[in-house]
Scaffold this active site. Sequence first.
Site, mmCIF file in Angstrom:
data_model
loop_
_atom_site.group_PDB
_atom_site.id
_atom_site.type_symbol
_atom_site.label_atom_id
_atom_site.label_comp_id
_atom_site.label_asym_id
_atom_site.label_seq_id
_atom_site.Cartn_x
_atom_site.Cartn_y
_atom_site.Cartn_z
ATOM 1 N N GLU A 101 0.881 -1.238 -0.099
ATOM 2 C CA GLU A 101 -0.178 0.133 0.121
ATOM 3 C C GLU A 101 0.789 1.426 -0.041
ATOM 4 O O GLU A 101 2.105 1.311 0.581
ATOM 5 C CB GLU A 101 -0.919 -0.222 1.168
ATOM 6 C CG GLU A 101 -1.810 1.140 1.593
ATOM 7 C CD GLU A 101 -2.752 1.330 0.285
ATOM 8 O OE1 GLU A 101 -2.600 2.490 -0.387
ATOM 9 O OE2 GLU A 101 -3.568 0.605 -0.228
ATOM 10 N N ASP A 150 -7.728 1.974 -8.203
ATOM 11 C CA ASP A 150 -8.261 3.265 -8.553
ATOM 12 C C ASP A 150 -8.688 3.097 -9.966
ATOM 13 O O ASP A 150 -7.871 2.691 -10.673
ATOM 14 C CB ASP A 150 -7.306 4.077 -8.387
ATOM 15 C CG ASP A 150 -7.757 5.709 -8.587
ATOM 16 O OD1 ASP A 150 -8.483 6.069 -9.357
ATOM 17 O OD2 ASP A 150 -6.994 6.724 -8.104
ATOM 18 N N ASP A 186 -15.964 -2.500 -9.241
ATOM 19 C CA ASP A 186 -17.236 -2.259 -9.266
ATOM 20 C C ASP A 186 -17.392 -1.134 -10.506
ATOM 21 O O ASP A 186 -18.493 -0.676 -10.598
ATOM 22 C CB ASP A 186 -17.906 -1.581 -7.859
ATOM 23 C CG ASP A 186 -17.145 -0.305 -7.552
ATOM 24 O OD1 ASP A 186 -16.207 0.110 -8.012
ATOM 25 O OD2 ASP A 186 -17.785 0.157 -6.669
ATOM 26 N N THR A 247 -16.344 -5.230 2.492
ATOM 27 C CA THR A 247 -15.791 -3.946 3.060
ATOM 28 C C THR A 247 -16.895 -2.757 3.060
ATOM 29 O O THR A 247 -17.987 -2.868 2.093
ATOM 30 C CB THR A 247 -14.615 -3.415 2.679
ATOM 31 O OG1 THR A 247 -14.833 -2.904 1.105
ATOM 32 C CG2 THR A 247 -13.418 -4.614 2.620
ATOM 33 N N ASN A 248 -16.849 -1.859 3.467
ATOM 34 C CA ASN A 248 -17.483 -0.650 3.678
ATOM 35 C C ASN A 248 -17.531 0.272 2.240
ATOM 36 O O ASN A 248 -18.530 0.539 1.481
ATOM 37 C CB ASN A 248 -17.186 0.351 4.707
ATOM 38 C CG ASN A 248 -17.515 0.282 5.889
ATOM 39 O OD1 ASN A 248 -18.583 -0.633 6.137
ATOM 40 N ND2 ASN A 248 -16.923 0.745 6.974
ATOM 41 N N PHE A 249 -16.279 -0.084 1.542
ATOM 42 C CA PHE A 249 -16.007 0.410 0.176
ATOM 43 C C PHE A 249 -17.013 -0.331 -0.741
ATOM 44 O O PHE A 249 -17.698 0.375 -1.572
ATOM 45 C CB PHE A 249 -14.476 0.261 -0.309
ATOM 46 C CG PHE A 249 -14.382 0.910 -1.558
ATOM 47 C CD1 PHE A 249 -13.847 2.281 -1.692
ATOM 48 C CD2 PHE A 249 -14.289 0.144 -2.725
ATOM 49 C CE1 PHE A 249 -13.785 2.712 -3.162
ATOM 50 C CE2 PHE A 249 -14.277 0.745 -3.932
ATOM 51 C CZ PHE A 249 -13.964 2.028 -4.076
ATOM 52 N N GLU A 250 -16.751 -1.574 -0.742
ATOM 53 C CA GLU A 250 -17.714 -2.491 -1.505
ATOM 54 C C GLU A 250 -19.247 -2.368 -1.437
ATOM 55 O O GLU A 250 -19.897 -2.108 -2.305
ATOM 56 C CB GLU A 250 -17.240 -3.837 -1.554
ATOM 57 C CG GLU A 250 -18.128 -4.826 -2.596
ATOM 58 C CD GLU A 250 -17.457 -6.130 -2.477
ATOM 59 O OE1 GLU A 250 -18.170 -7.046 -3.289
ATOM 60 O OE2 GLU A 250 -16.474 -6.488 -1.891
#
Length: 271
Positions: A101, A150, A186, A247-250
């Site tokens: 990361e 990204d 996504d 995850t919260n992102f997904e």
Amino acid sequence: MSTETQSNAGRRSIVSYVRRSEKLNDRLARAWSEYSSRYLLDLGQAEGSLAVGEGFRFDSATVESIWGRKAPLIVEIGSGQGENVVASAREHPDWNYLALEVYQPGLAHTMLMAGKSDLDNLRLAQVNAPDLLARMESGLITEVWTFFPDPWPKMKHHKRRLVQPALADDLADCLEPGGVWRIATDIEDYALHVHEVMDANPRFRNLGNLQISLPTQHVGKGTADQAETLPHAAFMESDRFDGRIVTNFERKGIEAGRVIHDLTYQVSPVR
């Protein structure tokens, strides 16, 4: 933006991120102070650099010195907040994990979760992943994960997307025979981009078992609503990877009505 290069490869490294000012809140600063010496790898980097130090080599001897054993090595490129890599490291203590990361807050959050679980099988590196992968010994990795990279939505920025032919070629070397690269996005246009790069690579096989329809032309920021009117073709994608937690992102992507694309590519089982 960084212009760090792969000095050993004689070509510019893929740079799919933007350098930005980062500040850790008190909780993450404490986590960094407490856990970075345990979890963060020293890759011989110059201060502030995301490029691997000159002469550094990541090989089987390095793996054994870091983890103290031989075991399947799972590498996540762009580990974000660390939810997936930490959850899997908890579930599979007999596997080795490496989270790559560039952003310090995400690394600090990963350390915090790993430290709370007292994980010994996870290490982190703050590095431009393609630069490290170019220094890896052949056949070292069992699986590579790239979840929700990204998307670089502007057409002029598509060249900055992480999944590129050069990275695929490096991973074909780094992965053990029969190893896999798992990708999730996504963004429909990114899924098309992955298919263009990976389905054309003779060193990988698409393990997809689900037929989906995608536009055959690219769209960008501001033109994505035109995708439905473009010519479409059939592509093969995979069932959801059981090892990827939501995850919260997904979850936000699903709530926004976006389709999750899982793509799995296996490197040739023979060299």
